[in-house]
Design a protein around this motif. Structure first.
Motif, short mmCIF file in Angstrom:
data_model
loop_
_atom_site.label_atom_id
_atom_site.label_comp_id
_atom_site.label_asym_id
_atom_site.label_seq_id
_atom_site.Cartn_x
_atom_site.Cartn_y
_atom_site.Cartn_z
N GLU A 149 -0.77 0.86 20.39
CA GLU A 149 -0.84 -0.14 19.33
C GLU A 149 -2.27 -0.66 19.12
N ARG A 167 -4.19 1.71 17.12
CA ARG A 167 -3.79 1.64 15.71
C ARG A 167 -4.55 0.52 15.01
N HIS A 170 -6.98 0.77 11.85
CA HIS A 170 -6.87 -0.03 10.62
C HIS A 170 -8.25 -0.54 10.19
N THR A 226 -1.67 -4.44 9.77
CA THR A 226 -1.19 -4.79 11.12
C THR A 226 0.24 -5.33 11.09
N ASP A 266 2.95 -2.52 11.45
CA ASP A 266 3.04 -1.71 12.67
C ASP A 266 4.38 -1.93 13.38
#
Length: 286
Positions: free
Chosen positions: A56, A59, A63, A242, A245
């Motif tokens: 995460e 990720r 972004h 975000t 997600d």
């Protein structure tokens, strides 16, 4: 790794500079691998799909990359901390023609990744074994659109990457409009995280924090992504990404971030400390 496509992938275990590294195959994805060092997950790479990101916090770094310029526009990126090169592979796949430099102090780990998870020859990624701050100090001024720091000595961010002097080095390396991005880790009462936000706010006009609500509420120790720039960041775009997600995160800025920082002040080289030791089991697997 065995070149025979019929061969069952097997774990690769090797001693590296910061402990025992293990490359563990993901049996659900044919050429995907989890890298752990000292039992802590460090990177996940799918060689067939470098846009697939498992962790995460990575990720969230991705972004930031996505919001740094229009889709597909190449970027110049300096990565401090390499691991298995998950994010550089993502940038190369989504922004062909980008020029990337990766710096990691763990020479043995870089060699393992080079052998077992090789980069495409045309990826545009240079990898160097060196100290992160020393490399940044020697980097040309205004040479990077993004400076991404994901540096952990064992399980802690090294002290020499937490000070105002280091923040000024990062500021010099960035182009006008460039963004500094750091993966940090902390838990309540957030003495380290608050001091880092105050430190970078002392150097950059704009500071933003991305983290899961459970971390910000002090319910658990976890990752937090710090962004700093001389110019306003596209907070709305980051918040949209975000929030979508699997584990949604909050984007803190402005008054809410100032309240979070509270009375914390900037950290000088002479007083800098590494990030706190994670509680037992905070990041380990197995």
């Amino acid at each position: 790794m065995d070149d025979d496509p019929r061969a069952e992938p097997i774990p690769v275990i090797r001693e590296v500079d910061w402990g025992t590294a293990k490359l563990l195959p993901d049996l659900d994805r044919e050429r995907a691998w989890l890298l752990t060092v000292g039992g802590a997950p460090q990177s996940y790479v799918d060689l067939d799909d470098p846009t697939h990101i498992e962790f995460e916090y990575v990720r969230r770094l991705a972004h930031v990359v996505d919001c740094a310029a229009d889709d597909g526009v190449p970027l110049d990126v300096l990565h401090l901390g390499g691991g298995a090169l998950t994010l550089p592979r993502f940038v190369a796949a989504t922004r062909p023609g980008s020029r990337q430099v990766v710096v990691d102090a763990d020479r043995a780990l870089l060699q393992l990744v080079r052998e077992q998870l090789p980069l495409a020859p045309d990826a545009g990624i240079e990898v160097h074994a060196a100290d992160a701050r020393a490399w940044a100090e020697a980097a040309p001024s205004g040479s990077a659109d993004l400076l991404i720091a994901d540096v952990f000595g064992g399980s802690r961010v090294p002290a020499h990457l937490t000070s105002v002097q280091y923040a000024r080095i990062a500021q010099r390396v960035l182009r006008p409009g460039g963004t500094y991005v750091a993966n940090l880790a902390d838990g309540a009462p957030f003495d380290f995280l608050r001091s880092q936000l105050a430190t970078f706010r002392a150097v950059f006009a704009e500071v933003v924090l991305i983290a899961e609500p459970s971390v910000l509420r002090g319910r658990r120790f976890g990752n937090a992504v710090l962004l700093a720039s001389a110019h306003p960041l596209d907070v709305a775009a980051l918040a949209r990404r975000t929030a979508g997600d699997a584990f949604p995160a909050r984007v803190e800025h402005g008054d809410s971030l100032r309240r979070f920082i509270g009375g914390a002040g900037p950290v000088d080289d002479a007083d800098a400390q590494p990030s706190p030791e994670p509680p037992d089991g905070a990041f380990s697997i197995g």
